[in-house]
Design an enzyme around this catalytic site. Structure first.
Site, PDB file in Angstrom:
ATOM      1  N   GLY A   2      -2.146  29.521  22.678  1.00  0.00           N
ATOM      2  CA  GLY A   2      -1.673  30.164  21.457  1.00  0.00           C
ATOM      3  C   GLY A   2      -2.719  31.157  20.960  1.00  0.00           C
ATOM      4  O   GLY A   2      -3.419  31.782  21.752  1.00  0.00           O
ATOM      5  N   ARG A   3      -2.818  31.263  19.630  1.00  0.00           N
ATOM      6  CA  ARG A   3      -3.739  32.249  19.049  1.00  0.00           C
ATOM      7  C   ARG A   3      -5.170  32.038  19.541  1.00  0.00           C
ATOM      8  O   ARG A   3      -5.836  32.980  19.968  1.00  0.00           O
ATOM      9  CB  ARG A   3      -3.697  32.137  17.511  1.00  0.00           C
ATOM     10  CG  ARG A   3      -2.390  32.611  16.907  1.00  0.00           C
ATOM     11  CD  ARG A   3      -2.302  32.229  15.447  1.00  0.00           C
ATOM     12  NE  ARG A   3      -2.192  30.800  15.284  1.00  0.00           N
ATOM     13  CZ  ARG A   3      -1.209  30.173  14.636  1.00  0.00           C
ATOM     14  NH1 ARG A   3      -0.264  30.870  14.052  1.00  0.00           N
ATOM     15  NH2 ARG A   3      -1.176  28.865  14.540  1.00  0.00           N
TER      16      ARG A   3
ATOM     17  N   ARG B 209       4.359  24.264  26.554  1.00  0.00           N
ATOM     18  CA  ARG B 209       5.742  23.802  26.795  1.00  0.00           C
ATOM     19  C   ARG B 209       6.597  24.934  27.356  1.00  0.00           C
ATOM     20  O   ARG B 209       7.435  24.736  28.211  1.00  0.00           O
ATOM     21  CB  ARG B 209       6.346  23.246  25.501  1.00  0.00           C
ATOM     22  CG  ARG B 209       5.752  21.903  25.108  1.00  0.00           C
ATOM     23  CD  ARG B 209       6.102  21.556  23.703  1.00  0.00           C
ATOM     24  NE  ARG B 209       5.621  22.573  22.773  1.00  0.00           N
ATOM     25  CZ  ARG B 209       5.799  22.538  21.461  1.00  0.00           C
ATOM     26  NH1 ARG B 209       6.462  21.526  20.920  1.00  0.00           N
ATOM     27  NH2 ARG B 209       5.321  23.484  20.692  1.00  0.00           N
TER      28      ARG B 209
ATOM     29  N   ARG C 150      -7.716  18.767  18.934  1.00  0.00           N
ATOM     30  CA  ARG C 150      -7.748  17.588  18.067  1.00  0.00           C
ATOM     31  C   ARG C 150      -8.109  16.377  18.905  1.00  0.00           C
ATOM     32  O   ARG C 150      -7.678  16.257  20.059  1.00  0.00           O
ATOM     33  CB  ARG C 150      -6.380  17.356  17.409  1.00  0.00           C
ATOM     34  CG  ARG C 150      -6.094  18.250  16.218  1.00  0.00           C
ATOM     35  CD  ARG C 150      -6.945  17.884  15.000  1.00  0.00           C
ATOM     36  NE  ARG C 150      -6.662  18.715  13.844  1.00  0.00           N
ATOM     37  CZ  ARG C 150      -7.319  19.840  13.517  1.00  0.00           C
ATOM     38  NH1 ARG C 150      -8.318  20.271  14.259  1.00  0.00           N
ATOM     39  NH2 ARG C 150      -6.996  20.510  12.430  1.00  0.00           N
TER      40      ARG C 150
ATOM     41  N   ASP D 250     -15.653  18.680  20.528  1.00  0.00           N
ATOM     42  CA  ASP D 250     -15.908  19.066  19.130  1.00  0.00           C
ATOM     43  C   ASP D 250     -15.083  18.209  18.185  1.00  0.00           C
ATOM     44  O   ASP D 250     -15.295  18.241  16.978  1.00  0.00           O
ATOM     45  CB  ASP D 250     -15.545  20.553  18.939  1.00  0.00           C
ATOM     46  CG  ASP D 250     -15.841  21.056  17.529  1.00  0.00           C
ATOM     47  OD1 ASP D 250     -16.993  20.855  17.058  1.00  0.00           O
ATOM     48  OD2 ASP D 250     -14.942  21.636  16.891  1.00  0.00           O
TER      49      ASP D 250
ATOM     50  N   GLU E  35     -12.539  10.779  13.307  1.00  0.00           N
ATOM     51  CA  GLU E  35     -13.689  11.482  12.696  1.00  0.00           C
ATOM     52  C   GLU E  35     -13.950  10.949  11.281  1.00  0.00           C
ATOM     53  O   GLU E  35     -12.990  10.642  10.570  1.00  0.00           O
ATOM     54  CB  GLU E  35     -13.394  12.981  12.649  1.00  0.00           C
ATOM     55  CG  GLU E  35     -13.246  13.557  14.036  1.00  0.00           C
ATOM     56  CD  GLU E  35     -12.830  15.030  14.024  1.00  0.00           C
ATOM     57  OE1 GLU E  35     -12.780  15.647  12.932  1.00  0.00           O
ATOM     58  OE2 GLU E  35     -12.542  15.551  15.094  1.00  0.00           O
TER      59      GLU E  35
ATOM     60  N   HIS F  84     -17.285  18.584  14.949  1.00  0.00           N
ATOM     61  CA  HIS F  84     -16.154  19.395  14.471  1.00  0.00           C
ATOM     62  C   HIS F  84     -16.655  20.658  13.737  1.00  0.00           C
ATOM     63  O   HIS F  84     -16.369  20.840  12.546  1.00  0.00           O
ATOM     64  CB  HIS F  84     -15.252  18.556  13.557  1.00  0.00           C
ATOM     65  CG  HIS F  84     -13.859  19.102  13.431  1.00  0.00           C
ATOM     66  ND1 HIS F  84     -12.741  18.316  13.280  1.00  0.00           N
ATOM     67  CD2 HIS F  84     -13.398  20.375  13.417  1.00  0.00           C
ATOM     68  CE1 HIS F  84     -11.662  19.071  13.166  1.00  0.00           C
ATOM     69  NE2 HIS F  84     -12.041  20.338  13.252  1.00  0.00           N
TER      70      HIS F  84
END
Ligand code: NAP
Ligand code: 8YV
Length: 320
Positions: free
Chosen positions: A153-154, A175, A232, A256, A261, A279
């Protein structure tokens, strides 16, 4: 009582968000999403909210006049968007303004994982170079690698464009295949893992991505394989990753983000073939300032024009 819209801030938020909101709105700050210190009368007047973290349905249910939630970050998995949509509440996030920072961090984490620069610097700082001689050669290298991107994506696109000058082969799994890239598409994650020897994950946390990087995917990545996760923590089956790193099923990982967390399993901390970051992929002052501005500009746009700047796809954006 002020005639300025009342904005709820449950928990910690970037100081620039609070300062800029205070110029336009009345603020109601509470410690967390339980909002126990707020009175029902205060909650009944809340029309906007900003959050960095959790905004559950249980809080949405107590805010009858809520119109908009400005979430700090591009990932908005902490916000119950289904409940927001059911109440006609718009949720906004902070896309694009962090793409470059997160992509830069991903490349740094990748190189650090392969070449162990963190350990090399620690070796120098501890005076060991002078006493013991040269730092050991890194077993791994980026040279000649095939890199698979999980999520194009971005941010994934920015990562891919930064990887191209490193002369690595690039492939991806999403997907739906993209029609605007020259990279090889794989319609399954395990298929991508089998075709590459580095996998970079940059997907949102969703029920479908939850635990997607499992033992079978790590097995397919192989003994020379390296996993980098900047998306994530929920995407990776952490016990399976720990086992894979301990047994040599894969060679190394750079993380990260983590499942729970800020708690990081001791087993990960104890492993030598890992680079761990708390993170911080977007965590520079300029990028976090830009994210803060977009959070506030979304609320201002909503209350002034009825049109949020960056609503998430799951929530409607009817005029206020
Ligand atoms: P984006 O533009 O929405 O891109 C998400 C990508 O993931 C798309 O290519 C999408 O393609 C793919 N995807 C979604 N669900 C998938 C699935 N089930 N299987 C395979 N691919 C899937 O999002 P973005 O702006 O790049 O951000 C991505 C995520 O990175 C955020 O949601 C956030 O969780 C994380 N992030 C982390 C940090 C950090 O500090 N570490 C910073 C920023 C962002 P399809 O829709 O075709 O599947
Ligand atoms: C932030 C992020 O660290 O944008 C995201 O999705 O994970 C990061 O940029 C996080 O949102 C801070 O709350």
């Amino acid at each position: 009582m002020s005639d300025r819209p009342l904005v709820l801030i449950p928990g910690r938020i970037h100081s620039r968000v609070r300062a800029r909101l205070a110029e336009t709105f009345e603020l109601l700050e509470v410690a967390d999403a339980s909002a126990t210190e707020a009175t029902p009368e205060q909650l009944s007047r809340v029309r906007g909210a900003t959050v960095s973290g959790r905004f559950p349905a249980s809080l949405i249910d107590r805010l009858p006049k809520l119109e908009v939630i400005g979430s700090f970050g591009v990932g908005y998995d902490g916000v119950d968007v289904k409940a927001a949509a059911a109440h006609g509440i718009v949720v906004t996030n902070t896309p694009d303004v962090l793409n470059d920072e997160v992509a830069d961090t991903t490349i740094a984490l990748l190189l650090n994982t392969l070449r162990q620069f963190f350990f090399a610097e620690r070796y120098l700082r501890e005076g060991r170079w002078e006493k013991e001689g040269a730092f050991p050669l890194s077993p791994l290298s980026l040279k000649g690698r095939k890199v698979g991107i999980h999520g194009l994506g971005r941010i994934g696109m920015e990562i891919a464009s930064r990887l191209a000058p490193f002369k690595v082969e690039i492939a991806y799994h999403t997907r739906r295949p993209r029609t605007d890239v020259p990279y090889a598409y794989h319609d399954s994650l395990v298929g991508l893992a089998a075709a590459v020897d580095i996998m970079i994950s940059i997907v949102p946390s969703t029920p479908q991505t939850n635990g997607a990087i499992n033992a079978a995917v790590l097995e397919a990545l192989g003994s020379n394989g390296v996993l980098i996760n900047v998306g994530r923590g929920s995407t990776v089956d952490e016990p399976a990753l720990i086992a894979a790193l301990q047994k040599g099923t894969i060679a190394a990982a750079g993380l990260d983000v983590f499942a729970d967390e800020p708690r990081v399993p001791q087993a990960l901390i104890d492993l030598p073939n890992l680079s761990l970051l708390p993170h911080v992929a977007s965590a520079s002052v300029p990028t976090r300032d830009a994210m803060a501005d977009l959070v506030v500009d979304n609320l201002i746009a909503w209350f002034q024009t009825g049109k949020p700047l960056t609503p998430v796809p799951e929530t409607p954006h009817k005029p206020a």
